[in-house]
Design a protein around this motif. Structure first.
Motif, PDB file in Angstrom:
ATOM      1  N   ALA A  39       0.813  -1.223   0.000  1.00 17.46           N
ATOM      2  CA  ALA A  39       0.000   0.000   0.000  1.00 17.46           C
ATOM      3  C   ALA A  39       0.837   1.259   0.000  1.00 17.46           C
ATOM      4  CB  ALA A  39      -0.953  -0.010   1.202  1.00 17.46           C
ATOM      5  N   GLY A  40       1.949   1.245  -0.740  1.00 21.41           N
ATOM      6  CA  GLY A  40       2.823   2.406  -0.836  1.00 21.41           C
ATOM      7  C   GLY A  40       2.647   3.163  -2.132  1.00 21.41           C
ATOM      8  N   PRO A  41       3.655   3.971  -2.497  1.00 18.67           N
ATOM      9  CA  PRO A  41       3.521   4.820  -3.682  1.00 18.67           C
ATOM     10  C   PRO A  41       3.381   4.050  -4.995  1.00 18.67           C
ATOM     11  CG  PRO A  41       5.726   4.974  -2.733  1.00 18.67           C
ATOM     12  CD  PRO A  41       4.889   4.258  -1.740  1.00 18.67           C
ATOM     13  N   ALA A  42       4.070   2.923  -5.140  1.00 13.68           N
ATOM     14  CA  ALA A  42       3.924   2.147  -6.377  1.00 13.68           C
ATOM     15  C   ALA A  42       2.519   1.565  -6.479  1.00 13.68           C
ATOM     16  CB  ALA A  42       4.972   1.037  -6.441  1.00 13.68           C
ATOM     17  N   CYS A  43       1.975   1.113  -5.339  1.00 10.14           N
ATOM     18  CA  CYS A  43       0.592   0.616  -5.340  1.00 10.14           C
ATOM     19  C   CYS A  43      -0.374   1.725  -5.736  1.00 10.14           C
ATOM     20  CB  CYS A  43       0.221   0.076  -3.955  1.00 10.14           C
ATOM     21  SG  CYS A  43       0.830  -1.584  -3.620  1.00 10.14           S
ATOM     22  N   ARG A  44      -0.195   2.897  -5.142  1.00 10.01           N
ATOM     23  CA  ARG A  44      -1.130   3.980  -5.427  1.00 10.01           C
ATOM     24  C   ARG A  44      -1.068   4.386  -6.902  1.00 10.01           C
ATOM     25  NH1 ARG A  44      -3.851   6.833  -1.633  1.00 10.01           N
ATOM     26  NH2 ARG A  44      -3.549   4.879  -0.509  1.00 10.01           N
ATOM     27  N   ARG A  45       0.137   4.411  -7.468  1.00 14.74           N
ATOM     28  CA  ARG A  45       0.259   4.749  -8.891  1.00 14.74           C
ATOM     29  C   ARG A  45      -0.456   3.716  -9.750  1.00 14.74           C
ATOM     30  NH1 ARG A  45       4.401   3.568 -12.915  1.00 14.74           N
ATOM     31  NH2 ARG A  45       4.184   5.020 -14.652  1.00 14.74           N
ATOM     32  N   PHE A  46      -0.260   2.430  -9.435  1.00 11.83           N
ATOM     33  CA  PHE A  46      -0.933   1.398 -10.222  1.00 11.83           C
ATOM     34  C   PHE A  46      -2.441   1.491 -10.059  1.00 11.83           C
ATOM     35  CE2 PHE A  46      -2.791  -2.889 -10.511  1.00 11.83           C
ATOM     36  CZ  PHE A  46      -2.584  -3.107 -11.871  1.00 11.83           C
ATOM     37  N   GLU A  47      -2.918   1.741  -8.860  1.00 18.32           N
ATOM     38  CA  GLU A  47      -4.359   1.855  -8.634  1.00 18.32           C
ATOM     39  C   GLU A  47      -4.977   2.944  -9.506  1.00 18.32           C
ATOM     40  OE1 GLU A  47      -4.307   0.379  -3.954  1.00 18.32           O
ATOM     41  OE2 GLU A  47      -4.490   2.500  -4.441  1.00 18.32           O
ATOM     42  N   GLU A  48      -4.319   4.082  -9.573  1.00 12.01           N
ATOM     43  CA  GLU A  48      -4.838   5.182 -10.392  1.00 12.01           C
ATOM     44  C   GLU A  48      -4.882   4.786 -11.866  1.00 12.01           C
ATOM     45  OE1 GLU A  48      -2.162   8.311  -9.404  1.00 12.01           O
ATOM     46  OE2 GLU A  48      -3.093   8.721  -7.441  1.00 12.01           O
TER      47      GLU A  48
END
Length: 383
Positions: A39-48
């Protein structure tokens, strides 16, 4: 030493991920960042990016599709005593999620051509305890979602799309994942895009995804949400949650895989067309149906073996000649974990006769042709 030619047969595997240097570089970047946890920055980028790709407002990465399905049922309010109508022909993770939420799965029979839930069967199963419909995109091809939605609206039910195999698929130009109130995806190694494991829950409803985001991190907001605060925020636990997070290492891989998706789909679709052409008119098998109003991602290419042939013998002879194969998926109502169930004849018949042959994005034209040739030879020999 013998100078006879090498007669070793190349093994062509049933499924295989397509990964390489780009994925390794993305993982190295995460290593340099120092944030490897979930649930870090790479996850957030992929989610978007993934939400945009599947046509929804929100996405949440999860540890796998099973956890996404369970989280979805939880935030929809499923509880003990409820009944959920479930497509029968699916890997049992779908029905398991309903059991894990404390509810009862009620399995719907399927269409004999697409293997998706038959709307008439769904309609017949709606009862006083029914709260929703969990419809599976079997092998990635979406089912009859206009009909499913009409049934859900008529009876005041929610509609949840199990899109485990469906990245890149469409239904009447709408992306798979955008067809219900929620959808769950899988990034397992056999799927069209993969990080080995992983999943996602997507929806247009911010309230559902926000609730699921807390539940997937033990019941609190993920640490990344608190980054940059000028205070010392201390989260409060209001309900017991889980550790269902995707790691940032996996999310970095998924960001590259999402870039690859158009190419991966094109390769699979070309292989499917080659198979279709090769098996046209071949007695003993039926090719899978791709409906003209939807785009099939071909997560699996599964033949129906004629009743007069032994599927087991076909599979054995294919494997002897280096061709990977396996049964399609499960007729859930026949699994003992679900107890005594009403007969579902179409699903049971498909379960008994379907055989998957190699389908992945690394297949060469020569490999596809060899698979097709061996299948034709074996079926002809056994006919």
């Amino acid at each position: 030493m013998s100078d006879s030619p090498d007669t070793a047969v190349e093994n062509i595997v049933l499924g295989q991920p397509t990964v390489g240097e780009e994925e390794l570089a993305a993982v190295a970047e995460v290593f340099r960042s120092g944030w490897l946890a979930g649930a870090g920055p790479a996850c957030r980028r992929f989610e978007e990016r993934f939400a945009k790709a599947v046509g929804t407002q929100h996405a949440l990465t999860t540890s796998n599709c099973g956890s996404a399905l369970y989280l979805g049922l939880r935030v929809l309010g499923v509880k003990p005593g409820d009944e959920v109508i479930v497509s029968d022909y699916t890997f049992p993770a779908t029905g398991h999620a309903v059991l894990q939420a404390g509810a009862t799965p009620v399995f719907a029979d399927i269409r004999p051509d697409t293997f998706n839930a038959d709307p008439a069967s769904i309609e017949s199963l709606v009862g006083p305890r029914t709260v929703g419909i969990l419809a599976v995109d079997v092998f990635g091809q979406p089912g009859d979602f206009d009909e499913y939605r009409a049934i859900a609206d008529k009876h005041g039910l929610w509609l949840f799309e199990d899109a485990a195999c469906s990245a890149g698929a469409t239904y009447k130009t709408r992306p798979a994942g955008s067809l219900g109130d929620l959808a769950a995806f899988s990034f397992h190694g056999r799927k069209g895009i993969t990080a080995g494991e992983g999943g996602a829950l997507v929806s247009d409803r911010e309230d559902l995804i926000a609730h699921a985001r807390k539940l997937h991190t033990y019941g609190i907001e993920p640490a990344f949400n608190r980054e940059g605060s000028d205070e010392l925020p201390i989260p409060t636990f209001h309900e017991a949650g889980f550790n269902f997070r995707l790691s940032d290492v996996q999310a970095a891989i998924m960001n590259v895989q999402l870039d690859r998706l158009p190419e991966l789909l094109a390769t699979r679709r070309a292989a499917a067309k080659h198979y279709h052409d090769a098996f046209a008119g071949l007695d003993g098998v039926e090719v899978p149906v791709a409906l003209p109003d939807r785009e099939h991602p071909w997560q699996t290419y599964a033949l129906m073996i004629a009743p007069e042939l032994s599927r087991g013998q076909v599979a054995l002879k294919l494997r002897e000649r280096g061709i990977g194969c396996n049964f399609g998926t499960y007729s859930s109502h026949l699994q003992p974990v679900y107890g005594e169930q009403r007969p579902l004849p179409v699903s049971a018949d498909v379960f008994a006769r379907q055989l998957a042959i190699p389908m992945h994005s690394n297949l060469t034209d020569a490999q596809v042709e060899r698979v097709a040739t061996v299948v034709r030879e074996v079926v002809t020999e056994l006919s």
